[in-house]
Enzyme design. Structure first.
Site, short mmCIF file in Angstrom:
data_model
loop_
_atom_site.label_atom_id
_atom_site.label_comp_id
_atom_site.label_asym_id
_atom_site.label_seq_id
_atom_site.Cartn_x
_atom_site.Cartn_y
_atom_site.Cartn_z
N GLU A 115 41.62 -95.21 -115.60
CA GLU A 115 42.34 -94.46 -115.26
C GLU A 115 41.43 -93.46 -115.60
OE1 GLU A 115 44.23 -93.82 -113.39
OE2 GLU A 115 45.80 -95.55 -113.21
N HIS A 139 47.58 -89.89 -120.18
CA HIS A 139 48.39 -89.83 -119.63
C HIS A 139 49.79 -91.23 -119.72
CE1 HIS A 139 49.88 -92.42 -115.55
NE2 HIS A 139 49.17 -93.67 -116.09
N HIS A 141 54.11 -93.36 -119.11
CA HIS A 141 55.23 -93.48 -118.14
C HIS A 141 56.33 -92.83 -118.91
CE1 HIS A 141 52.21 -96.67 -116.56
NE2 HIS A 141 51.89 -95.73 -116.78
N GLU A 169 62.88 -72.45 -123.10
CA GLU A 169 62.01 -72.75 -123.70
C GLU A 169 60.47 -73.27 -122.70
OE1 GLU A 169 60.34 -71.83 -127.34
OE2 GLU A 169 62.00 -70.55 -126.86
N HIS A 210 55.40 -93.15 -111.06
CA HIS A 210 53.98 -93.61 -111.94
C HIS A 210 54.75 -92.98 -113.30
CE1 HIS A 210 50.15 -95.23 -112.62
NE2 HIS A 210 50.41 -95.04 -113.94
P1 13P Z 1 45.08 -99.12 -118.51
O1 13P Z 1 45.42 -100.29 -118.82
O2 13P Z 1 43.94 -99.13 -117.44
O3 13P Z 1 44.45 -97.96 -118.66
O4 13P Z 1 46.03 -98.53 -117.05
C1 13P Z 1 46.99 -98.50 -117.77
C2 13P Z 1 47.80 -97.28 -117.11
O5 13P Z 1 48.44 -96.85 -117.07
C3 13P Z 1 47.69 -97.54 -115.08
O6 13P Z 1 48.13 -96.10 -114.63
ZN ZN Z 2 49.88 -95.36 -115.53
#
Ligand code: 13P
Ligand code: ZN
Length: 276
Positions: A115, A139, A141, A169, A210
């Site tokens: 990413e 980033h 999940h 808040e 995602h």
């Molecule tokens: P990477 O292992 O390349 O960082 O990817 C993980 C991910 O969350 C892709 O969106």
């Molecule tokens: Zn991801």
């Protein structure tokens, strides 16, 4: 100084570990990058050994010559604290921001996260709109936020309003709201373009089915934003699970306007619509 003794590196490792502990990083899920200050990179110069130039798959000329801490593609957040020199590295950008070279870490054939286009494009937008104040792009999940992308309309308005309503808040912590990117193929430049457009106005952007990206000036603020959105999302998942989505009472548009006055906030009216 050794890279692993530097405070900014310790902060990076701690944030990755905190994200792992939260359950936001199954396997290699998620990635983290930090734009390093000049005096910080200077302090670890002795350990930097630049490798070959490799394409960033984008161009970020405003960030030419900048150094970043960045997690490795396929590497696990779980291992950042255990095997730091394999799990992340320091990269340097060329003047066009079109190529990077690894200067430390990512040992045993590592490469920056897939990413990297989204990270760099988000950094570039935030560099411009915050006057250089923002340094962290994160980033992960997080399960409740992802779950909501199967249930709520995939609009900035729907997500911002529903998440704001879950805790007083929330609009204080992210008064500009949250952006939403519809499902797209990850790991490329196109999703980076769409995400970085949202980062012009928001500090948080959700990727449908995602995960989420957050931006901030430091590790604590960025992690705290992710945590706040995800916790509010968890509350909403519980409310929807208990009620099917019909709330008995909630924070109203006028309540938000009153809050804005007392907390000196500007809350965009587009999020304060009347519901049917
Ligand atoms: P990477 O292992 O390349 O960082 O990817 C993980 C991910 O969350 C892709 O969106
Ligand atoms: Zn991801």
């Amino acid at each position: 100084m050794k890279v692993l003794d530097a405070e900014f590196v310790k902060g990076f490792i701690q944030m990755a570990e905190d994200g792992w502990q939260k359950g936001w990083h199954e396997r290699n899920g998620g990635n983290l990058s930090y734009r390093i200050r000049p005096e910080e990179i200077e302090s670890v110069k002795e350990e930097l050994v630049p490798g070959e130039w490799i394409s960033t798959k984008t161009e970020v000329p405003l960030l030419g010559g900048e150094y970043f801490l960045i997690t490795g593609t396929g590497r696990y957040f779980q291992n950042v604290i255990r095997k730091p020199a394999e799990s992340f590295g320091i990269i340097e950008l060329d003047e066009a921001g079109a190529n990077y070279r690894i200067c430390w870490g990512l040992e045993n054939g590592g490469r920056p996260t897939s990413e990297i286009p989204t990270h760099l494009m988000n950094h570039e937008v935030k560099f411009r709109v915050t006057g250089g104040a923002h340094r962290v792009i994160y980033h992960c999940h997080p399960v409740n936020t992802i779950a909501l992308t199967f249930v709520l309309p995939l609009t900035d308005e729907a997500f911002t309003r529903e998440i704001w309503e879950m805790m007083t808040e929330c609009p204080v912590i992210f008064p500009t709201g949250i952006g939403v990117v519809p499902w797209m193929v990850p790991g490329g430049r196109a999703i980076g373009v769409e995400t970085s457009k949202l980062m012009e106005q928001y500090d948080a952007a959700i990727w449908a089915h995602h995960g989420m990206f957050c931006s901030g000036p430091d590790f604590d603020t960025t992690f705290g934003l992710m945590h706040t959105v995800e916790k509010a999302a968890e509350t909403l998942v519980k409310v929807i699970s208990m009620t099917g989505g019909k709330k008995r009472q909630t924070i109203t548009p006028q309540d938000f306007r009153d809050l804005a006055v007392d907390f000196n906030l500007t809350l965009p009216e587009k999020f304060l619509f009347e519901k049917e």
